[in-house]
Design a protein around this motif. Structure first.
Motif, PDB file in Angstrom:
ATOM      1  N   ALA A 104       0.669  -1.356  -0.118  1.00  0.00           N
ATOM      2  CA  ALA A 104       0.043   0.096   0.299  1.00  0.00           C
ATOM      3  C   ALA A 104       0.546   1.440   0.090  1.00  0.00           C
ATOM      4  O   ALA A 104       0.385   2.588  -0.769  1.00  0.00           O
ATOM      5  N   ALA A 105       2.024   0.876   0.457  1.00  0.00           N
ATOM      6  CA  ALA A 105       2.919   2.301   0.990  1.00  0.00           C
ATOM      7  C   ALA A 105       3.900   2.455  -0.390  1.00  0.00           C
ATOM      8  O   ALA A 105       3.868   3.942  -1.245  1.00  0.00           O
ATOM      9  N   VAL A 106       4.128   1.435  -1.200  1.00  0.00           N
ATOM     10  CA  VAL A 106       4.876   1.747  -2.946  1.00  0.00           C
ATOM     11  C   VAL A 106       3.840   2.037  -3.696  1.00  0.00           C
ATOM     12  O   VAL A 106       3.927   2.590  -4.207  1.00  0.00           O
ATOM     13  N   ASN A 107       2.231   1.478  -3.762  1.00  0.00           N
ATOM     14  CA  ASN A 107       1.012   2.347  -4.125  1.00  0.00           C
ATOM     15  C   ASN A 107       0.930   2.894  -4.241  1.00  0.00           C
ATOM     16  O   ASN A 107       0.435   4.323  -5.378  1.00  0.00           O
ATOM     17  N   GLY A 108       1.523   3.989  -2.963  1.00  0.00           N
ATOM     18  CA  GLY A 108       0.792   5.427  -2.536  1.00  0.00           C
ATOM     19  C   GLY A 108       1.782   6.330  -2.748  1.00  0.00           C
ATOM     20  O   GLY A 108       1.732   7.715  -2.781  1.00  0.00           O
ATOM     21  N   ALA A 109       3.384   5.243  -3.126  1.00  0.00           N
ATOM     22  CA  ALA A 109       3.994   6.607  -2.896  1.00  0.00           C
ATOM     23  C   ALA A 109       4.411   7.440  -4.624  1.00  0.00           C
ATOM     24  O   ALA A 109       3.752   6.815  -5.272  1.00  0.00           O
ATOM     25  N   GLY A 110       4.481   8.364  -4.891  1.00  0.00           N
ATOM     26  CA  GLY A 110       5.391   9.609  -5.481  1.00  0.00           C
ATOM     27  C   GLY A 110       5.978   8.747  -6.310  1.00  0.00           C
ATOM     28  O   GLY A 110       7.073   7.899  -6.270  1.00  0.00           O
ATOM     29  N   PRO A 111       6.228   9.330  -7.321  1.00  0.00           N
ATOM     30  CA  PRO A 111       7.617   8.314  -8.992  1.00  0.00           C
ATOM     31  C   PRO A 111       8.853   8.704  -8.652  1.00  0.00           C
ATOM     32  O   PRO A 111       9.691   7.947  -8.375  1.00  0.00           O
ATOM     33  N   ASP A 112       9.192  10.270  -7.329  1.00  0.00           N
ATOM     34  CA  ASP A 112       9.889  10.382  -6.981  1.00  0.00           C
ATOM     35  C   ASP A 112      10.828   9.688  -5.925  1.00  0.00           C
ATOM     36  O   ASP A 112      12.313   9.770  -5.494  1.00  0.00           O
ATOM     37  N   ASP A 113       9.182   9.336  -4.647  1.00  0.00           N
ATOM     38  CA  ASP A 113       9.557   8.831  -3.833  1.00  0.00           C
ATOM     39  C   ASP A 113      10.660   7.719  -3.464  1.00  0.00           C
ATOM     40  O   ASP A 113      10.335   6.877  -4.386  1.00  0.00           O
ATOM     41  N   LEU A 114      11.442   7.916  -2.279  1.00  0.00           N
ATOM     42  CA  LEU A 114      12.284   6.702  -1.232  1.00  0.00           C
ATOM     43  C   LEU A 114      11.524   6.120  -0.407  1.00  0.00           C
ATOM     44  O   LEU A 114      10.366   6.396   0.070  1.00  0.00           O
ATOM     45  N   ILE A 115      11.524   4.889  -0.523  1.00  0.00           N
ATOM     46  CA  ILE A 115      10.473   4.057   0.722  1.00  0.00           C
ATOM     47  C   ILE A 115      11.460   3.837   1.612  1.00  0.00           C
ATOM     48  O   ILE A 115      12.646   2.665   1.107  1.00  0.00           O
ATOM     49  N   LEU A 116      11.262   3.696   2.524  1.00  0.00           N
ATOM     50  CA  LEU A 116      12.186   2.976   3.402  1.00  0.00           C
ATOM     51  C   LEU A 116      11.137   1.441   3.667  1.00  0.00           C
ATOM     52  O   LEU A 116      10.135   1.765   4.471  1.00  0.00           O
ATOM     53  N   VAL A 117      11.625   0.846   4.403  1.00  0.00           N
ATOM     54  CA  VAL A 117      11.311  -0.342   4.917  1.00  0.00           C
ATOM     55  C   VAL A 117      12.184  -1.216   6.119  1.00  0.00           C
ATOM     56  O   VAL A 117      13.178  -1.249   5.643  1.00  0.00           O
ATOM     57  N   GLU A 118      11.983  -0.240   7.514  1.00  0.00           N
ATOM     58  CA  GLU A 118      12.331  -0.877   9.028  1.00  0.00           C
ATOM     59  C   GLU A 118      11.827  -2.492   8.822  1.00  0.00           C
ATOM     60  O   GLU A 118      11.225  -2.267   9.078  1.00  0.00           O
ATOM     61  N   ALA A 119      12.759  -2.908   9.319  1.00  0.00           N
ATOM     62  CA  ALA A 119      12.819  -4.872   9.250  1.00  0.00           C
ATOM     63  C   ALA A 119      13.305  -5.839  10.267  1.00  0.00           C
ATOM     64  O   ALA A 119      14.329  -5.298  10.034  1.00  0.00           O
ATOM     65  N   PRO A 120      13.126  -6.789  10.836  1.00  0.00           N
ATOM     66  CA  PRO A 120      14.223  -7.174  11.727  1.00  0.00           C
ATOM     67  C   PRO A 120      14.504  -8.501  11.455  1.00  0.00           C
ATOM     68  O   PRO A 120      15.791  -8.827  11.927  1.00  0.00           O
ATOM     69  N   PHE A 121      14.624  -8.827   9.343  1.00  0.00           N
ATOM     70  CA  PHE A 121      15.572  -9.227   8.712  1.00  0.00           C
ATOM     71  C   PHE A 121      15.874  -8.712   7.240  1.00  0.00           C
ATOM     72  O   PHE A 121      15.216  -7.643   7.153  1.00  0.00           O
ATOM     73  N   CYS A 122      17.224  -9.502   6.745  1.00  0.00           N
ATOM     74  CA  CYS A 122      16.565  -8.360   5.103  1.00  0.00           C
ATOM     75  C   CYS A 122      15.488  -9.113   4.444  1.00  0.00           C
ATOM     76  O   CYS A 122      15.744 -10.080   4.489  1.00  0.00           O
ATOM     77  N   PRO A 123      14.313  -7.717   4.114  1.00  0.00           N
ATOM     78  CA  PRO A 123      13.676  -7.927   3.115  1.00  0.00           C
ATOM     79  C   PRO A 123      14.111  -8.373   1.727  1.00  0.00           C
ATOM     80  O   PRO A 123      13.535  -7.945   0.541  1.00  0.00           O
ATOM     81  N   THR A 124      14.725  -9.143   1.379  1.00  0.00           N
ATOM     82  CA  THR A 124      15.453 -10.236   0.178  1.00  0.00           C
ATOM     83  C   THR A 124      14.008 -10.360  -0.631  1.00  0.00           C
ATOM     84  O   THR A 124      14.597  -9.408  -1.854  1.00  0.00           O
ATOM     85  N   PRO A 125      13.343 -11.266  -0.079  1.00  0.00           N
ATOM     86  CA  PRO A 125      12.072 -11.175  -1.152  1.00  0.00           C
ATOM     87  C   PRO A 125      11.502  -9.829  -1.230  1.00  0.00           C
ATOM     88  O   PRO A 125      10.852 -10.266  -2.579  1.00  0.00           O
ATOM     89  N   LEU A 126      11.219  -9.718  -0.727  1.00  0.00           N
ATOM     90  CA  LEU A 126      10.272  -7.616  -0.907  1.00  0.00           C
ATOM     91  C   LEU A 126      11.732  -7.147  -1.578  1.00  0.00           C
ATOM     92  O   LEU A 126      10.873  -6.616  -2.928  1.00  0.00           O
ATOM     93  N   ARG A 127      12.285  -7.385  -2.216  1.00  0.00           N
ATOM     94  CA  ARG A 127      13.282  -6.457  -2.765  1.00  0.00           C
ATOM     95  C   ARG A 127      13.430  -6.926  -4.092  1.00  0.00           C
ATOM     96  O   ARG A 127      13.537  -6.419  -5.060  1.00  0.00           O
ATOM     97  N   ARG A 128      13.282  -7.820  -4.169  1.00  0.00           N
ATOM     98  CA  ARG A 128      12.861  -9.342  -5.813  1.00  0.00           C
ATOM     99  C   ARG A 128      11.845  -8.598  -5.907  1.00  0.00           C
ATOM    100  O   ARG A 128      11.580  -8.710  -7.294  1.00  0.00           O
ATOM    101  N   LEU A 129      10.944  -8.830  -5.560  1.00  0.00           N
ATOM    102  CA  LEU A 129       9.283  -7.990  -5.800  1.00  0.00           C
ATOM    103  C   LEU A 129       9.854  -7.036  -6.198  1.00  0.00           C
ATOM    104  O   LEU A 129       9.078  -6.370  -7.879  1.00  0.00           O
ATOM    105  N   LEU A 130       9.958  -6.143  -5.183  1.00  0.00           N
ATOM    106  CA  LEU A 130       9.335  -4.117  -6.345  1.00  0.00           C
ATOM    107  C   LEU A 130      10.678  -4.027  -7.398  1.00  0.00           C
ATOM    108  O   LEU A 130      10.967  -3.044  -7.671  1.00  0.00           O
TER     109      LEU A 130
END
Length: 167
Positions: free
Chosen positions: A117-143
């Motif tokens: 939802a945050a990604v879909n709501g972000a502007g075309p130049d917005d940075l997105i920070l994800v703070e997580a308890p582990f490396c979000p490798t699957p999310l990185r692949r998806l995005l």
């Protein structure tokens, strides 16, 4: 007949034991069992998206959805970047869209829906920070398939920050 573009939910409806078959194929599905079984997420992700997340050939997941059982896949270790990419030097994180997943996990929920939802709501130049308890490798692949490049940094034990920017 399932294809790479079918939603996970539709594939699941067609084959009720699909998650068990996915788990037998790739043990990485154990990590995703709870998140992928959520109806709202399953309705938004395609088999192609899931293949990217678990780093498996989409053809294998399509075959499983269609009732076949391909040879088990190796489970890949999830990791951060070996080197910080040059685009991170001097980057201004002020105003970045931030998703803190640790409290979401601590409350017993999965954060993927909130992140998307945050990604879909972000502007075309917005940075997105994800703070997580582990490396979000699957999310990185998806995005990455959605046009983002990323950098994951371990800030402390069980504290990762992943920065995404439009490529």
């Amino acid at each position: 007949m399932a294809t790479a573009d079918i939603t996970l939910l539709d594939a699941w409806i067609a084959r009720e034991d699909m998650f068990d078959a996915f788990l037998a194929y790739n043990h990485a599905f154990k990590e995703f069992n709870r998140v992928l079984r959520g109806e709202e997420i399953a309705a938004t992700l395609t088999l192609g998206d899931v293949a990217v997340m678990v780093h498996s050939p989409v053809e294998d997941l399509v075959a499983i959805a269609n009732g076949s059982d391909p040879e088990p896949a190796p489970t890949l270790r999830m990791q951060g970047d070996e080197e910080r990419p040059a685009w991170m030097d001097g980057i201004d994180l002020t105003g970045a869209v931030t998703v803190a997943t640790r409290p979401i996990f601590e409350s017993g929920h999965e954060p993927l829906e909130v992140i998307l939802a945050a990604v879909n709501g972000a502007g075309p130049d917005d940075l997105i920070l994800v703070e997580a308890p582990f490396c979000p490798t699957p999310l990185r692949r998806l995005l990455a398939t959605r046009g983002y490049e990323s950098c994951a940094e371990e800030l402390a034990s069980s504290h990762w920050r992943c920065t995404f920017r439009p490529a």
